[in-house]
Design an enzyme around this catalytic site. Sequence first.
Site, PDB file in Angstrom:
ATOM      1  N   HIS A 137       0.826  -1.208   0.000  1.00 19.96           N
ATOM      2  CA  HIS A 137       0.000   0.000   0.000  1.00 19.96           C
ATOM      3  C   HIS A 137       0.863   1.263   0.000  1.00 19.96           C
ATOM      4  CE1 HIS A 137      -3.290  -2.769   0.775  1.00 19.96           C
ATOM      5  NE2 HIS A 137      -4.116  -1.788   0.479  1.00 19.96           N
ATOM      6  N   LYS A 192      -9.973  -7.123   8.059  1.00 17.89           N
ATOM      7  CA  LYS A 192     -10.736  -7.219   9.306  1.00 17.89           C
ATOM      8  C   LYS A 192     -10.662  -5.914  10.079  1.00 17.89           C
ATOM      9  CE  LYS A 192      -7.314  -8.952  12.564  1.00 17.89           C
ATOM     10  NZ  LYS A 192      -7.228  -8.836  14.001  1.00 17.89           N
TER      11      LYS A 192
HETATM   12  S1  SF4 Z   1      -7.640 -14.070  16.425  1.00 18.83           S
HETATM   13 FE1  SF4 Z   1      -6.330 -13.043  17.913  1.00 18.83          FE
HETATM   14  S2  SF4 Z   1      -4.258 -13.456  17.294  1.00 18.83           S
HETATM   15 FE2  SF4 Z   1      -5.607 -13.924  15.548  1.00 18.83          FE
HETATM   16  S3  SF4 Z   1      -5.688 -12.047  14.322  1.00 18.83           S
HETATM   17 FE3  SF4 Z   1      -7.375 -11.957  15.761  1.00 18.83          FE
HETATM   18  S4  SF4 Z   1      -6.552 -10.839  17.543  1.00 18.83           S
HETATM   19 FE4  SF4 Z   1      -4.835 -11.512  16.312  1.00 18.83          FE
END
Ligand code: SF4
Lengths: 301, 191
Positions: free
Chosen positions: B36, B103
């Site tokens: 990016h 996410k």
């Molecule tokens: S599940 Fe936990 S360790 Fe995995 S990406 Fe999400 S916050 Fe990070």
Amino acid sequence: MDYTLESSLMNALFESLVELIRRTSAEIPEDVHRALLASLEEEKKGTIAESALKIIDRNIALAKQKSQPICQDTGSIIFYVDVPIGFDQLAFEKTCREAVTASTKKGYLRQNSVDSLTGVNDGTNVGPGAPTVHFHQHHSPTVSVRLMLKGGGCENVGAQYSLPLEKLHANRDLDGCRRVILDAVVQAQGKGCGPGILGVCIGGDRATGYEYSKQQFLRMLDDRNSDPRLDALEQDILKTANELGIGPMGFGGKTTLLGVKICAANRLPASFFVSISYMCWAYRRQGIELDADHAIARWLY
Amino acid sequence: MIRLQTPLTEAAVRGLRVGQEVSLSGVVYTGRDAVHKYLHEGGLLPDGVSFHDGVIYHCGPVVMKEPNGDWKVTAAGPTTSIREEPYQAQIIRDFGVRAVIGKGGMGDQTMAACKEYGCVYLHAIGGAAQVLAECVRKVRGVSFLEKFGSPEAIWELEVVDFPAVVTIDAHGNSRHREILAHSQAELAKRL
Ligand code: SF4
């Protein structure tokens, strides 16, 4: 009694620690899995909250079956070790570091540790402060090792509040603590890969507050606090947080938190910290008790 | 569940609404911090790589080389997207991106770019590294492997039924903003 580790013991310890790391990374503890399955039941059928939890459950099964990391962020590696008086902590810590490097080569851990000044990741997962090993002496002759793999995304949504905090009308009392803890839940939304678990320390200094907040994650998820005031606060925060509608991944839904664990530590008259650590659903912690030959005698979770 | 197939058309993308579950098949390109920043600073995509009507996945996969020389993805969960907020809007505009997967959601600039240029933000399940790796059927190629290192490289992945949720649509809606406002109001009632 001489606790200096001979090389045969060191080898056995190394093997035991590698197996501890493998299992911690690939298998979610039973208590956490039970809580996730219970929340899956709770969510309305056909919602995205339900689908998210189903995918999480499928991921847990796949990781275990393939013996691969549950999440690719295999986290900060934190050992908590209970040892008899006179135990050779230096040899133990050296073996821990070797076990971490070997587990990284085997793919149980991602190459996940970066030099903060140069940005270089040498691929060993070992360096200043990594892994972290906390020793506690006890009067029993046994050695037990607990391991937590604490992800980065959830660590980033942890928070430390200094009371009083006018903006949140939070005074130096349990209601003030409640206000800031719930504020942390709202600030986190789904960004820590919820449904999450909170570890909280009321009091302490800035360093010990966070340290004790993390140690709360060593408790069983379904235990109850022996202090009735903290127990009430834990139950209240869990219930209230789950009424806010944040839900898994912040998609909306009933399950925002799977658990809340709170401890208190003395503070100075001048300060009042509330330190909050957030653990993601990929709550990786396991423990082993070693036998006299340093093989695994039993699993602790 | 809405099925999406790459290349994505503007009409298909504009037909999506926040809160819908999608299942994506086709080609996605991974890109995170280094890519990016590089594109933002005027860097060019390598030959053969095009984001036009395509999908960028905020992901640093774990990729192993098989004995026969093929690549295999062994973990492929999303990484936190908000770090790309300073760059994402421009990249959507300049490269014709139709979907960004990640996410944690993104900010107002990305939301505005989604609306203006016809793009969506798809939220994958954080931490579901194994389930999402299973959706990757083939690694078609990799660029910038030497330059940025494996997690930061551009991996061209063929995916089948990759599950995600629309959390920012092309109509100026953000699930993240809605849930934040809702949860703040609910909390206020309980203090
Ligand atoms: S599940 Fe936990 S360790 Fe995995 S990406 Fe999400 S916050 Fe990070």
